[in-house]
Design a protein around this motif. Structure first.
Motif, PDB file in Angstrom:
ATOM      1  N   UNK A 179      11.939   7.689  -2.267  1.00 10.94           N
ATOM      2  CA  UNK A 179      12.130   6.829  -3.775  1.00 10.94           C
ATOM      3  C   UNK A 179      13.960   6.675  -3.767  1.00 10.94           C
ATOM      4  N   UNK A 180      14.682   7.657  -3.185  1.00  8.86           N
ATOM      5  CA  UNK A 180      15.987   7.445  -3.306  1.00  8.86           C
ATOM      6  C   UNK A 180      16.587   6.542  -2.451  1.00  8.86           C
ATOM      7  N   UNK A 181      16.020   6.361  -1.330  1.00  6.99           N
ATOM      8  CA  UNK A 181      16.426   5.301  -0.298  1.00  6.99           C
ATOM      9  C   UNK A 181      16.219   4.035  -0.772  1.00  6.99           C
ATOM     10  N   UNK A 182      14.975   3.793  -1.440  1.00  2.00           N
ATOM     11  CA  UNK A 182      14.469   2.616  -2.168  1.00  2.00           C
ATOM     12  C   UNK A 182      15.558   2.232  -3.407  1.00  2.00           C
ATOM     13  N   UNK A 183      15.910   3.141  -3.866  1.00  2.00           N
ATOM     14  CA  UNK A 183      16.972   2.662  -5.149  1.00  2.00           C
ATOM     15  C   UNK A 183      18.189   2.245  -4.678  1.00  2.00           C
ATOM     16  N   UNK A 184      18.504   2.885  -3.322  1.00  2.00           N
ATOM     17  CA  UNK A 184      19.817   2.608  -2.700  1.00  2.00           C
ATOM     18  C   UNK A 184      19.824   1.127  -2.299  1.00  2.00           C
ATOM     19  N   UNK A 185      18.609   0.839  -1.528  1.00  2.00           N
ATOM     20  CA  UNK A 185      18.472  -0.697  -1.229  1.00  2.00           C
ATOM     21  C   UNK A 185      18.324  -1.561  -2.394  1.00  2.00           C
ATOM     22  N   UNK A 186      17.688  -1.295  -3.409  1.00  2.55           N
ATOM     23  CA  UNK A 186      17.687  -2.128  -4.541  1.00  2.55           C
ATOM     24  C   UNK A 186      19.101  -2.360  -5.069  1.00  2.55           C
ATOM     25  N   UNK A 187      19.924  -1.219  -5.454  1.00 10.35           N
ATOM     26  CA  UNK A 187      21.260  -1.457  -5.819  1.00 10.35           C
ATOM     27  C   UNK A 187      22.021  -2.448  -4.797  1.00 10.35           C
ATOM     28  N   UNK A 223      15.864  -9.519  -3.260  1.00 11.61           N
ATOM     29  CA  UNK A 223      14.908  -8.579  -3.241  1.00 11.61           C
ATOM     30  C   UNK A 223      13.871  -9.449  -2.928  1.00 11.61           C
ATOM     31  N   UNK A 224      13.606 -10.715  -3.208  1.00 10.71           N
ATOM     32  CA  UNK A 224      12.560 -11.500  -3.187  1.00 10.71           C
ATOM     33  C   UNK A 224      11.753 -11.083  -1.744  1.00 10.71           C
ATOM     34  N   UNK A 225      12.633 -11.274  -0.756  1.00 10.05           N
ATOM     35  CA  UNK A 225      11.786 -11.301   0.471  1.00 10.05           C
ATOM     36  C   UNK A 225      11.701 -10.039   1.321  1.00 10.05           C
ATOM     37  N   UNK A 226      11.836  -8.810   0.464  1.00  7.13           N
ATOM     38  CA  UNK A 226      12.261  -7.570   1.027  1.00  7.13           C
ATOM     39  C   UNK A 226      10.851  -6.510   0.731  1.00  7.13           C
ATOM     40  N   UNK A 227      10.468  -6.128   1.841  1.00  9.05           N
ATOM     41  CA  UNK A 227       9.600  -4.833   1.478  1.00  9.05           C
ATOM     42  C   UNK A 227      10.249  -3.472   1.586  1.00  9.05           C
ATOM     43  N   UNK A 228      10.571  -2.967   0.463  1.00  8.75           N
ATOM     44  CA  UNK A 228      11.574  -1.852   0.423  1.00  8.75           C
ATOM     45  C   UNK A 228      10.943  -0.727   0.828  1.00  8.75           C
ATOM     46  N   UNK A 266      23.909   2.339   2.643  1.00  6.76           N
ATOM     47  CA  UNK A 266      24.775   1.350   1.927  1.00  6.76           C
ATOM     48  C   UNK A 266      25.630   0.458   3.182  1.00  6.76           C
ATOM     49  N   UNK A 267      25.949   1.225   3.963  1.00  5.76           N
ATOM     50  CA  UNK A 267      26.681   0.533   5.286  1.00  5.76           C
ATOM     51  C   UNK A 267      25.671  -0.479   5.872  1.00  5.76           C
ATOM     52  N   UNK A 268      24.346   0.040   5.990  1.00  7.98           N
ATOM     53  CA  UNK A 268      23.334  -1.069   6.523  1.00  7.98           C
ATOM     54  C   UNK A 268      23.212  -2.441   5.640  1.00  7.98           C
ATOM     55  N   UNK A 269      23.512  -2.189   4.445  1.00  6.61           N
ATOM     56  CA  UNK A 269      23.362  -3.283   3.330  1.00  6.61           C
ATOM     57  C   UNK A 269      24.708  -4.081   3.352  1.00  6.61           C
ATOM     58  N   UNK A 270      25.838  -3.484   3.711  1.00  4.56           N
ATOM     59  CA  UNK A 270      27.005  -4.165   3.796  1.00  4.56           C
ATOM     60  C   UNK A 270      26.837  -4.940   5.041  1.00  4.56           C
ATOM     61  N   UNK A 330      20.697 -21.184   5.592  1.00  4.57           N
ATOM     62  CA  UNK A 330      20.316 -20.771   4.433  1.00  4.57           C
ATOM     63  C   UNK A 330      20.480 -19.283   4.388  1.00  4.57           C
ATOM     64  N   UNK A 331      20.852 -18.957   3.030  1.00  5.71           N
ATOM     65  CA  UNK A 331      21.322 -17.265   3.041  1.00  5.71           C
ATOM     66  C   UNK A 331      20.100 -16.597   2.191  1.00  5.71           C
ATOM     67  N   UNK A 332      19.066 -16.763   2.849  1.00  8.63           N
ATOM     68  CA  UNK A 332      17.705 -16.085   2.470  1.00  8.63           C
ATOM     69  C   UNK A 332      17.774 -14.686   3.325  1.00  8.63           C
ATOM     70  N   UNK A 333      17.140 -13.501   2.799  1.00  8.16           N
ATOM     71  CA  UNK A 333      17.113 -12.588   3.379  1.00  8.16           C
ATOM     72  C   UNK A 333      15.781 -12.010   3.529  1.00  8.16           C
ATOM     73  N   UNK A 334      15.454 -11.443   4.781  1.00  8.53           N
ATOM     74  CA  UNK A 334      13.927 -10.968   5.257  1.00  8.53           C
ATOM     75  C   UNK A 334      14.024  -9.450   5.572  1.00  8.53           C
ATOM     76  N   UNK A 335      13.185  -8.801   5.218  1.00  9.54           N
ATOM     77  CA  UNK A 335      13.010  -7.393   5.729  1.00  9.54           C
ATOM     78  C   UNK A 335      13.220  -7.301   7.433  1.00  9.54           C
ATOM     79  N   UNK A 336      12.792  -8.125   7.904  1.00  5.38           N
ATOM     80  CA  UNK A 336      13.074  -8.269   9.438  1.00  5.38           C
ATOM     81  C   UNK A 336      14.381  -8.043   9.606  1.00  5.38           C
ATOM     82  N   UNK A 337      15.292  -8.954   9.024  1.00  2.00           N
ATOM     83  CA  UNK A 337      16.661  -8.911   9.367  1.00  2.00           C
ATOM     84  C   UNK A 337      17.471  -7.626   8.922  1.00  2.00           C
ATOM     85  N   UNK A 338      16.849  -7.022   7.846  1.00  2.00           N
ATOM     86  CA  UNK A 338      17.482  -5.720   7.694  1.00  2.00           C
ATOM     87  C   UNK A 338      17.205  -4.569   8.410  1.00  2.00           C
ATOM     88  N   UNK A 339      15.734  -4.752   9.066  1.00  2.00           N
ATOM     89  CA  UNK A 339      15.421  -3.874  10.097  1.00  2.00           C
ATOM     90  C   UNK A 339      15.878  -3.912  11.448  1.00  2.00           C
TER      91      UNK A 339
END
Length: 267
Positions: A175-183, A189-194, A210-214, A229-238
């Motif tokens: 849950x804390x990691x979800x919160x860090x991603x959210x912040x 957040x629209x396209x993300x599966x937290x 945080x470093x991954x998010x940066x 387009x500057x859309x973000x998907x879970x795949x890009x983060x993964x």
């Protein structure tokens, strides 16, 4: 900005917050009640755990919440040049704390000042122990030490009556990691599966997440500059996550377990 750290900014450590605030607030602000009940105030609090998991942030938040002065010493910096007046720095910091009480003296990387069996640092350790033992003058001053390497500490400093409270600050849970991603990714957040992102970052420190998010957001900047387009998907983060290893090693985690077995947590 240090003065701006609030508990809301500290992720997922509610139980630590309670222990911390109580062990700081009651001795600092309710000395009369302590006296009445014949309780000796706790003067030292040791936070240990992996780097990048918010030890410093928690203490800043506590200082702000209690409106206490926050004085900080970096153990590693002080010892870098085998600083001959390191003991003086420790003494002066405690003097400043007394003058500006209620105050928290925060020593980061305290194992550098109080290492196990090191000739040079003997003088600094002695000074530190004198400050801790001279608690009669240490009115409304609390020492908080933080370390990523608790096994490297001199056992003398771990005796009750010095660090009365020893608290483990763990890596962030799911849950804390979800919160860090959210912040960090609040605009996308629209396209993300937290939940998925949180599962993929098991074992990561808060700083790692945080470093991954940066990096992910920097990629969006590049895309935008290329007219994409500057859309973000879970795949890009993964994809970014898959290129990273947690900075906390199994060996680190074993050393914290070992320390807990030897000294226990004192909350």
């Amino acid at each position: 900005d240090e003065s701006g750290v609030r508990w809301e900014d500290v992720v997922g450590l509610a139980d630590v917050r309670t222990v911390l605030l109580e062990s700081i607030e009651i001795p600092l602000l309710h000395e009369d009640v302590m006296k009445e009940m014949d309780v000796k105030p706790s003067k030292g609090l040791l936070l240990f755990g992996p780097p990048g998991c918010g030890k410093t942030m928690i203490v800043k938040a506590a200082a702000n919440e209690l409106k206490a002065n926050f004085l900080t010493i970096s153990g590693a910096e002080l010892m870098r040049g085998k600083n001959r007046n390191a003991a003086t720095v420790v003494k002066e910091t405690f003097n400043r704390a007394r003058e500006s009480a209620p105050a928290l003296v925060f020593i980061d990387e305290i194992e550098a000042l109080a290492p196990n069996r090191d000739e040079f640092s003997g003088g600094i350790l002695t000074e530190l122990l004198q400050e801790l033992d001279g608690v009669k003058e240490l009115k409304n001053v609390m020492l908080i030490g933080a370390t990523n390497k608790p096994l490297a500490l001199d056992p003398a400093i771990l005796r009750p009556g010095r660090f009365d409270k020893i608290i483990y600050i763990p890596p962030p849970d799911a849950p804390a990691r979800i919160q860090i991603f959210t912040t960090n990714l609040s605009k996308f957040l629209k396209g993300l599966d937290l939940r998925k992102l949180s599962e993929a970052t098991e074992g990561f420190s808060g700083a790692d997440v945080s470093s991954v998010c940066q990096e992910v957001k920097m990629q969006l900047v590049r895309d935008k500059l290329k007219g994409k387009s500057a859309e973000l998907t879970s795949e890009q983060v993964l994809k970014v996550v898959s290129g990273r290893r947690p900075s906390i090693t199994k060996k680190d985690l074993r050393s914290y377990d070992e320390f807990k077995e030897e000294y226990g947590e004192r909350k």
